[in-house]
Each structure stands twice: as C-alpha cells, then as structure tokens.
Design an enzyme around this catalytic site. Structure first.
Site, short mmCIF file in Angstrom:
data_model
loop_
_atom_site.label_atom_id
_atom_site.label_comp_id
_atom_site.label_asym_id
_atom_site.label_seq_id
_atom_site.Cartn_x
_atom_site.Cartn_y
_atom_site.Cartn_z
NE ARG A 47 -2.82 0.43 3.42
CZ ARG A 47 -2.21 0.78 4.56
NH1 ARG A 47 -1.63 1.96 4.70
NH2 ARG A 47 -2.17 -0.07 5.57
CE1 TYR A 99 -16.65 13.60 -15.68
CE2 TYR A 99 -15.80 13.45 -13.45
CZ TYR A 99 -16.40 12.86 -14.54
OH TYR A 99 -16.74 11.54 -14.48
CG ASP A 171 -9.46 17.08 -14.58
OD1 ASP A 171 -8.79 16.39 -15.38
OD2 ASP A 171 -10.57 16.72 -14.14
CE LYS A 196 -12.74 9.15 -18.08
NZ LYS A 196 -13.00 10.43 -17.42
C1 LIG Z 1 -13.47 10.89 -16.18
C2 LIG Z 1 -13.02 12.15 -15.63
C3 LIG Z 1 -12.77 12.30 -14.25
C4 LIG Z 1 -13.04 11.17 -13.25
O1 LIG Z 1 -12.17 10.09 -13.41
P1 LIG Z 1 -12.57 8.54 -13.13
O2 LIG Z 1 -11.36 7.81 -13.58
O3 LIG Z 1 -13.81 8.25 -13.91
O4 LIG Z 1 -12.80 8.40 -11.67
C5 LIG Z 1 -12.33 13.53 -13.80
N1 LIG Z 1 -12.14 14.56 -14.64
C6 LIG Z 1 -12.37 14.47 -15.96
C7 LIG Z 1 -12.14 15.65 -16.84
C8 LIG Z 1 -12.82 13.27 -16.50
O5 LIG Z 1 -13.08 13.19 -17.81
#
Ligand SMILES: *Cc1c(COP(=O)(O)O)cnc(C)c1O
Length: 378
Positions: A47, A99, A171, A196
């Site tokens: 961990r 988001y 982000d 993503k």
């Molecule tokens: C998908 C997404 C998230 C969240 O991420 P997860 O891997 O689904 O928990 C946060 N910010 C943006 C811009 C996203 O597209």
C-alpha cells in the site's frame, strides 16, 4: 529526450538479474525485511509503495514535467485526495463548468466537511480574482472544459494564484500530457483520470496526481494516498505503463481525425454549432494555440433537430460506440445531457464525441448515416 522518446523509454531499464527489457509485473504485497526491519527497506508493504506503482509514478512525473506522482484507483479518488489534503473549512475556486463528477464530490464535501466552493467563469481571469479571499486554499482548473470546450488561460490564472500564494491544480485529463503540460505554466499539481487518454483502451480505471518540485500540497496528497490506500493494483499500474508507450502516436492520429471530422461537420446543414478550439472562430482559439500542442480529439456539436431525435442519433452508429467516457482508441459518443442527469445545463441538442484512431473517412460516413437516418425518419 523529446516527449515521444520519453513515452517509450520512461522506466524501461532492463531487469538487473534477468536482463528482461519489458518491466516485470510485481504482485507481491510484502517484501522481505533486512536487519532493522521496515525502516531499512526500499519496499515494505504494497500500500505504501511497490515496484509496479513506483515505475508508473516515475513515468507520469516525467511526462508532466513534475517531480513526483501519486497513482490512485480512479480519477475521482485522486480528486478526493486533493480536497482532503486542503483541510477543514478550506475555500476553493473551481470552474462553473467543471466535470460533473468533480462538482458532485466537492458539493458532498460542502455538505458534510465544511468545504466552501465558488464556481466561476474561468475564461475571464477577473472572475477568479474576485472570488479569491483569505481562506482560499486552491484554484481548480480544467481546460478544455467538458462538454463545451471552453478554454482557460493556464498561465494567466497561475500568475494570479502565485501572487496570492494559492496553489493551482489542473485537471489535465482531456488534453493529456501529449498536448498540454500545466506544471511548466505554473501549476502546483496536475490531476488525471488515467482511465481516459493515458489508459487509452477503455480497460483501466485509474487516476493520478503529479506534483511540482517542492509542492507542500503534494506531500499531503502522498500521505493520504499511502494511508488511505485508494491505490491501483500492481497489474493496473503495469498495464497503464504499457499503454503510455503509445500515447504520442494515438493522440496524433486522434487529433488528425478530429480535425477532419470538424471540417466535415462545418459544412453540414443539420449541424448548428461545432465546439472545437481548433476553429478560428472559437473564442479560446489563440489561447489554446499557445498552450496546447494540437487542439485535441474531443469535440461537441449541436444539431438542428428536436432533442429526442438527437438522443437517437447516437444509438444509430455502426462503428462509433454509444457510451460515456473518452480518450480511447475507439471513437465514443453520447447525448451528453442524458449522461449528466436532470441538473445538467448542457444544451439538449448536443452530442459529445471522443475521436478514436479509426480511419477518418469511416468515422465521417458513420456520423453522416447516423444523423441522416434519424433526420429522415418520421
Ligand atoms: C473521467 C473524468 C474524471 C473522473 O475520473 P474517473 O477515472 O472516472 O474516476 C475527472 N475529470 C475528468 C475531466 C474526466 O473526464
């Protein structure tokens, strides 16, 4: 080394004992102690740290030009660690079109943990200046925004933040480090949903925070990562590092396809507006051109059709997958308002498209047939 070479070679050191070139996958949760125990080992318990996560984190830090990275089990777990790291009663300035998952999570902290959030239009830096006060502990930034592709000037906001001693978290999920590297523009930490573009194949759920040199916020996030344990499995780390090798070529093909699709959409009578920062008419075009390497492979468009028909268009494609999420090798589209739920402010006639690496002509034909089959039906 240039970015494409770093992608391929980050953490690619032959194993000293076997000379294996591909990194090994280390599922072990425990590591044998030398004399003196835990204090004297590189790895003690999975961990806290483990070889597969460590290799991934080193690569992520290099890609974003950061000093450290902390990998999480999802993008949301990474965001949660950032919010928790701010401490009780902190004030955060976030984009009005952040988001929706980030907004829901922040609002939960508002309701239960005393977080204060101001959601502002970040395309105007003046609104950020206005929202800042003594208690502000973070500016959250996301550009291009979801799903309207608004562009925020990262450098300008970071300059404002620095003058007030407030850290900025970007982000960077949508552009990926292949197109945009916020730490070089003054961001304190960068956040990713590695689910993503970094993962890129719709088969890994993950998140990450990359910290700039000396970031105090990052140190707090690291502690939360290690104590809280919302971490990815060694296998997910290994797989993600493998995916990262091809990020450069994937994103180049995705951007190339997106440009071809945007060109075609512009000429379609049933297409009302195309939202894409690569368009010269887009209000954020010149900022995007200065802070992104290409304009990305995410785009949205509205149709001159009744909302119910627009929602049907995305069900009619042969190749483009009707799903949420983005950044994968396969193209994905959705009627965004349906995904965001009843509180969504997204136009009812908007389709969001994540462009994949397929052939651009096939994609255009698929979009064309999907729209026309619905438009022509009664
Ligand atoms: C998908 C997404 C998230 C969240 O991420 P997860 O891997 O689904 O928990 C946060 N910010 C943006 C811009 C996203 O597209």
């Amino acid at each position: 080394m240039k970015f494409d070479s770093i992608l391929v070679h980050a953490g690619l050191e032959p194993d000293p004992s076997t000379k294996a070139v591909a990194p090994g996958f280390a599922p072990s949760t425990i590591f044998e102690f030398p004399e003196g125990g835990f204090q004297n080992t590189r790895y003690g318990y999975a961990r806290y740290d483990n070889p597969s996560r460590n290799a991934l984190e080193a690569a992520l830090a290099t890609l974003e030009g950061g000093a450290h990275a902390a990998a999480f089990g999802s993008g949301m777990a990474a965001i949660q660690a950032v919010i928790q790291a701010l401490g009780q009663g902190a004030h955060v300035v976030a984009p009005i079109d952040v988001y929706h998952g980030t907004r829901n999570l922040m609002n939960d902290f508002v309701d239960h943990w005393g977080l204060q959030v101001d959601y502002v239009d970040m395309t105007h830096s003046a609104s950020v200046v206005e929202a800042l006060h003594e208690g502000t502990r973070l500016i959250w930034l996301e550009t291009p925004s979801n799903p309207m592709l608004h562009i925020t000037d990262i450098g300008a906001i970071c300059n404002i933040a620095r003058s007030k001693g407030v850290p900025v978290c970007v982000d960077n999920t949508w552009p990926s480090p292949a197109l945009q590297q916020p730490i070089a523009m003054g961001a304190d930490v960068v956040m990713h949903s590695t689910t993503k573009y970094l993962g890129g194949h719709s088969d890994i759920l993950g998140g990450a925070i990359i910290g700039s040199q000396g970031s105090v916020l990052f140190e707090r996030i690291r502690r939360i990562q290690q104590l809280g344990g919302a971490v990815p499995s060694p296998f997910d780390c290994w797989l993600l590092l493998r995916s990262i090798r091809t990020l450069g070529v994937r994103v180049r093909q995705q951007c190339h396809n997106a440009e071809a699709i945007v060109d075609w959409l512009k000429g379609q009578p049933l297409v009302e507006t195309v939202f894409y920062p690569g368009l010269k008419t887009h209000p954020g075009h010149s900022i995007a051109a200065s802070q992104m390497k290409h304009f990305g492979a995410m785009l949205s468009f509205t149709l001159r059709l009744p909302p119910a028909k627009v929602a049907k268009v995305v069900c009619n494609s042969e190749m483009i997958v009707h799903a949420t999420s983005l950044g994968s090798v396969e193209s994905i589209w959705e009627h965004r308002r349906s995904s965001e739920g009843p509180e969504s402010k997204t136009p009812e006639t908007l389709i969001r498209l994540s462009v994949g690496i397929e052939d651009a002509d096939d994609l255009i034909r698929d979009i064309d047939v999907s729209i026309r089959s619905v438009a022509d039906s009664a």
